[in-house]
Enzyme design. Structure first.
Site, PDB file in Angstrom:
ATOM      1  CB  CYS A 202      55.105  73.194 -56.801  1.00  0.00           C
ATOM      2  SG  CYS A 202      54.548  74.495 -57.919  1.00  0.00           S
TER       3      CYS A 202
ATOM      4  N   PRO B  28      64.442  70.444 -60.762  1.00  0.00           N
ATOM      5  CG  PRO B  28      62.597  69.562 -59.643  1.00  0.00           C
ATOM      6  CD  PRO B  28      64.089  69.712 -59.543  1.00  0.00           C
TER       7      PRO B  28
ATOM      8  N   GLY C 255      68.982  75.166 -59.581  1.00  0.00           N
ATOM      9  CA  GLY C 255      67.905  75.477 -60.527  1.00  0.00           C
ATOM     10  C   GLY C 255      68.252  76.709 -61.336  1.00  0.00           C
TER      11      GLY C 255
HETATM   12  C1  LIG Z   1      60.587  78.620 -63.438  1.00  0.00           C
HETATM   13  C2  LIG Z   1      60.676  77.632 -62.307  1.00  0.00           C
HETATM   14  C3  LIG Z   1      59.986  76.435 -62.397  1.00  0.00           C
HETATM   15  C4  LIG Z   1      60.059  75.513 -61.350  1.00  0.00           C
HETATM   16  N1  LIG Z   1      59.412  74.312 -61.483  1.00  0.00           N
HETATM   17  C5  LIG Z   1      59.575  73.367 -60.522  1.00  0.00           C
HETATM   18  C6  LIG Z   1      59.042  72.065 -60.705  1.00  0.00           C
HETATM   19  O1  LIG Z   1      58.462  71.734 -61.749  1.00  0.00           O
HETATM   20  N2  LIG Z   1      59.203  71.168 -59.687  1.00  0.00           N
HETATM   21  C7  LIG Z   1      59.865  71.501 -58.519  1.00  0.00           C
HETATM   22  O2  LIG Z   1      59.987  70.663 -57.621  1.00  0.00           O
HETATM   23  N3  LIG Z   1      60.398  72.733 -58.343  1.00  0.00           N
HETATM   24  C8  LIG Z   1      60.285  73.643 -59.310  1.00  0.00           C
HETATM   25  N4  LIG Z   1      60.885  74.857 -59.174  1.00  0.00           N
HETATM   26  C9  LIG Z   1      61.704  75.111 -57.975  1.00  0.00           C
HETATM   27  C10 LIG Z   1      63.178  74.778 -58.221  1.00  0.00           C
HETATM   28  O3  LIG Z   1      63.369  73.397 -58.437  1.00  0.00           O
HETATM   29  C11 LIG Z   1      64.033  75.180 -57.006  1.00  0.00           C
HETATM   30  O4  LIG Z   1      63.580  74.503 -55.873  1.00  0.00           O
HETATM   31  C12 LIG Z   1      63.969  76.699 -56.718  1.00  0.00           C
HETATM   32  O5  LIG Z   1      64.048  77.459 -57.890  1.00  0.00           O
HETATM   33  C13 LIG Z   1      65.105  77.112 -55.769  1.00  0.00           C
HETATM   34  O6  LIG Z   1      66.346  76.716 -56.281  1.00  0.00           O
HETATM   35  P1  LIG Z   1      67.305  77.708 -57.143  1.00  0.00           P
HETATM   36  O7  LIG Z   1      67.544  78.932 -56.308  1.00  0.00           O
HETATM   37  O8  LIG Z   1      68.548  76.889 -57.391  1.00  0.00           O
HETATM   38  O9  LIG Z   1      66.550  78.044 -58.383  1.00  0.00           O
HETATM   39  C14 LIG Z   1      60.820  75.794 -60.181  1.00  0.00           C
HETATM   40  C15 LIG Z   1      61.498  77.014 -60.110  1.00  0.00           C
HETATM   41  C16 LIG Z   1      61.453  77.918 -61.152  1.00  0.00           C
HETATM   42  C17 LIG Z   1      62.221  79.207 -61.039  1.00  0.00           C
END
Ligand SMILES: Cc1cc2nc3c(=O)[nH]c(=O)nc-3n(C[C@H](O)[C@H](O)[C@H](O)COP(=O)(O)O)c2cc1C
Length: 335
Positions: A105, A23, A229
């Site tokens: 978050c 998400p 993500g």
């Molecule tokens: C712009 C942005 C918005 C995010 N919004 C959420 C969210 O709404 N809910 C959530 O659980 N994590 C949120 N995250 C965290 C991501 O789900 C994820 O845990 C984090 O980015 C690490 O994973 P990645 O390296 O694959 O991006 C957000 C991350 C980013 C960059």
């Protein structure tokens, strides 16, 4: 870990993929989710976080929209009041295959109200939220959290066990602490400690951006699945690439620039039909840098695209990007 043979089952729902679109607020709207779904038929999609309080007050908000073909789809809720979380879950139960609870978050305005990763400091409230939702709806409930609040107070193993005892059906864990925010590297090996202690499926998350990082993360974390993500930004094709690799051992060629621009255009067009031309164009600005990353002269184009209001001028710029690249490739081929 063999992603090919053993597919994740969450509660009573058998999935056909071990990948998840993580998400992301302001990013994983119905449009991006549908783009991913067009390229990968099976991965689990998750909405942006939806405030339980806002949802209860406005159960018809646009952010709740989804197309009929996003399934399997989890709706993610944020909040810290078990009764409100349960009420919100009830409102969206029919549209969701799963309800996911945001316990990760790190953003200040979220944690200062007791939501998001602040729930890792109040495990009993987190447990009560899971129980309240489970008691109210008939869909599996998943949770997403981090390693802990700080490096010295990592509590993800006890926390994860408590979530399982409270009824959670799966866990996504971002292998950073809250105090790290997004800095440093995700510590995938830490996840293996939780894997030994719970029997519900675990999705490892953080810094998975291609096939190599997917393999390394699975090896170190021993997780059942992977949540991606930021790696999907400008590359919704990543799920198909990773999925295909785990199914066949074959590495699909990366998208060409022309294919990437075609993906960008359909993402932009879809946002425009979802939000209207003016808002769609403005909303989309955040995505250009990811789609045109690495192209020659990308900085100049990025600057123009993120300030351009006219749809026609945007299309002209995108055509120019492809033409320039083709010219450069032609020069290289005759030299
Ligand atoms: C712009 C942005 C918005 C995010 N919004 C959420 C969210 O709404 N809910 C959530 O659980 N994590 C949120 N995250 C965290 C991501 O789900 C994820 O845990 C984090 O980015 C690490 O994973 P990645 O390296 O694959 O991006 C957000 C991350 C980013 C960059």
């Amino acid at each position: 870990m063999n992603m090919q043979t053993k597919k994740i089952k969450i509660g009573n729902i058998q999935l056909n993929s071990n990948l998840m679109l993580a998400p992301m607020a302001g990013i994983t709207d119905t449009v991006l989710r549908s783009m991913v779904r067009q390229m990968d038929k099976e991965c689990l999609l998750v909405t942006e976080m939806l405030s339980s309080e806002a949802l209860v007050n406005n159960p018809t908000a646009k952010i709740l929209e989804s197309t009929g073909f996003e399934s399997p789809l989890a709706f993610q809720l944020s909040g810290h009041k078990p009764h409100l979380m349960a009420k919100a879950a009830k409102i969206i139960e029919d549209r969701a295959d799963f309800i996911d609870v945001n316990m990760g978050c790190p953003v200040k305005k979220v944690v200062c109200g007791g939501d998001g990763s602040a729930l890792m400091k109040t495990p009993q409230i987190a447990a009560d939220i899971v129980k309240a939702i489970k008691d109210t709806i008939n869909k599996p409930v998943t949770v997403k959290f981090r390693l802990g609040w700080t490096f010295d107070t990592k509590n993800f193993v006890e926390f994860g066990k408590l979530m399982e005892e409270s009824g959670a059906d799966a866990i996504t864990i971002h292998a950073r602490t809250r105090s790290q925010m997004y800095a440093g590297k995700a510590d995938w090996a830490e996840i293996s400690k939780l894997k030994q202690e719970v029997s519900i499926p675990i999705y490892a998350n953080g810094d998975i951006v291609n096939i190599e990082t997917a393999i390394e993360c699975l090896n170190l974390s021993k997780a059942d699945g992977l949540a991606i993500g930021r790696g999907a930004l400008g590359n919704p094709y990543i799920f198909k690439q990773i999925e295909h690799y785990f199914e066949t051992g074959e590495i699909l060629p990366p998208q060409t620039l022309a294919e990437k621009i075609a993906t960008l255009k359909s993402h932009l067009d879809w946002e425009i039909s979802h939000r209207g031309e003016e808002n769609g164009i403005k909303f989309f600005r955040k995505f250009y840098p990811y789609y045109i990353k690495g192209i020659r002269g990308g900085g100049a184009y990025r600057g123009k695209l993120v300030t351009e209001d006219s749809y026609q001028s945007i299309l002209t710029l995108l055509d120019e990007i492809i033409e320039n690249e083709q010219k450069i490739l032609h020069i290289h081929s005759i030299n």
